[in-house]
Design an enzyme around this catalytic site. Structure first.
Site, PDB file in Angstrom:
ATOM      1  N   CYS A 191       0.811  -1.226   0.000  1.00 10.50           N
ATOM      2  CA  CYS A 191       0.000   0.000   0.000  1.00 10.50           C
ATOM      3  C   CYS A 191       0.842   1.273   0.000  1.00 10.50           C
ATOM      4  O   CYS A 191       0.311   2.359  -0.176  1.00 10.50           O
ATOM      5  CB  CYS A 191      -0.896   0.021   1.237  1.00 10.50           C
ATOM      6  SG  CYS A 191       0.080   0.019   2.742  1.00 10.50           S
ATOM      7  N   ASP A 210       2.429   2.497   2.639  1.00  9.74           N
ATOM      8  CA  ASP A 210       2.479   3.130   3.953  1.00  9.74           C
ATOM      9  C   ASP A 210       3.864   2.953   4.587  1.00  9.74           C
ATOM     10  O   ASP A 210       4.595   2.026   4.251  1.00  9.74           O
ATOM     11  CB  ASP A 210       1.399   2.554   4.873  1.00  9.74           C
ATOM     12  CG  ASP A 210       0.008   2.981   4.424  1.00  9.74           C
ATOM     13  OD1 ASP A 210      -0.083   3.839   3.531  1.00  9.74           O
ATOM     14  OD2 ASP A 210      -0.972   2.451   4.966  1.00  9.74           O
ATOM     15  N   CYS A 225      -2.587   3.533   7.483  1.00  9.57           N
ATOM     16  CA  CYS A 225      -4.003   3.308   7.782  1.00  9.57           C
ATOM     17  C   CYS A 225      -4.200   3.097   9.290  1.00  9.57           C
ATOM     18  O   CYS A 225      -3.242   2.998  10.053  1.00  9.57           O
ATOM     19  CB  CYS A 225      -4.489   2.082   7.023  1.00  9.57           C
ATOM     20  SG  CYS A 225      -3.788   0.561   7.657  1.00  9.57           S
ATOM     21  N   CYS A 236      -1.209  -5.122   7.042  1.00  6.78           N
ATOM     22  CA  CYS A 236      -0.853  -3.874   7.739  1.00  6.78           C
ATOM     23  C   CYS A 236       0.025  -4.166   8.952  1.00  6.78           C
ATOM     24  O   CYS A 236       0.811  -3.315   9.360  1.00  6.78           O
ATOM     25  CB  CYS A 236      -2.102  -3.142   8.183  1.00  6.78           C
ATOM     26  SG  CYS A 236      -3.286  -2.894   6.861  1.00  6.78           S
TER      27      CYS A 236
END
Ligand code: FES
Length: 122
Positions: A33, A35, A58, A102
Site C-alpha cells: 500500500c 504506507d 491506515c 498492515c
C-alpha cells in the site's frame, strides 16, 4: 470489523513521536500500500528503555505500531527480536483478514531499529 483493542490503539495511540538522540532507528515501507512506519529506540544494557513511532498509514498500521511499542518497552533486544507481526496482531485480538498485511510493518520496523543499533555497535 475492528476489535475494541484496535480501535483503542487507533484512537489513543501510545508512544507517538520521535526520539532526537535515538540509539536505533528503523524505517520500513509496506509494498502493498505504500504506507511507512518509523521506530526510534533508546537502549540501555541491551534493554529497550524508551520507544516511539511515527506512522504514515491506515488505522490498522497505527494500531499495530502503538501495540508493538507497548510490547517492546522494557524487553531485551533478543526478546524484542522474537516479537512477530502475528503476535502483534494477536495482542490486538486480531485484524480483519484483508488488513493483516498492515501488521507487517510493526515488527519489521522494530527489528530494523534493533539491527540499526547493533550495526552501530560493531
Ligand atoms: Fe497500508 Fe494498512 S493499508 S498499512
Amino acid at each position: 470489523m475492528y476489535t475494541d483493542k484496535v480501535m483503542d490503539h487507533f484512537e489513543n495511540p501510545r508512544n507517538v513521536g520521535e526520539i532526537a538522540d535515538a540509539d536505533g532507528v528503523g524505517l520500513v515501507g509496506n509494498p502493498t500500500c505504500g504506507d511507512i512506519m518509523k521506530i526510534y529506540l533508546k537502549i540501555d544494557n541491551d534493554v529497550i528503555t524508551d520507544i516511539k513511532f511515527k506512522t504514515f498509514g491506515c488505522g490498522a498500521a497505527i494500531a499495530t505500531s502503538s501495540m508493538v511499542t507497548e510490547m517492546a518497552k522494557g524487553k531485551t533486544l533478543d526478546e524484542a527480536m522474537r516479537l512477530s507481526n502475528q503476535s502483534v496482531a494477536e495482542a490486538l485480538d486480531g485484524l480483519p483478514p484483508q488488513k493483516m498485511h498492515c501488521s507487517n510493518l510493526a515488527a519489521d520496523a522494530l527489528h530494523a531499529a534493533i539491527d540499526n543499533y547493533r550495526e552501530q555497535q560493531k
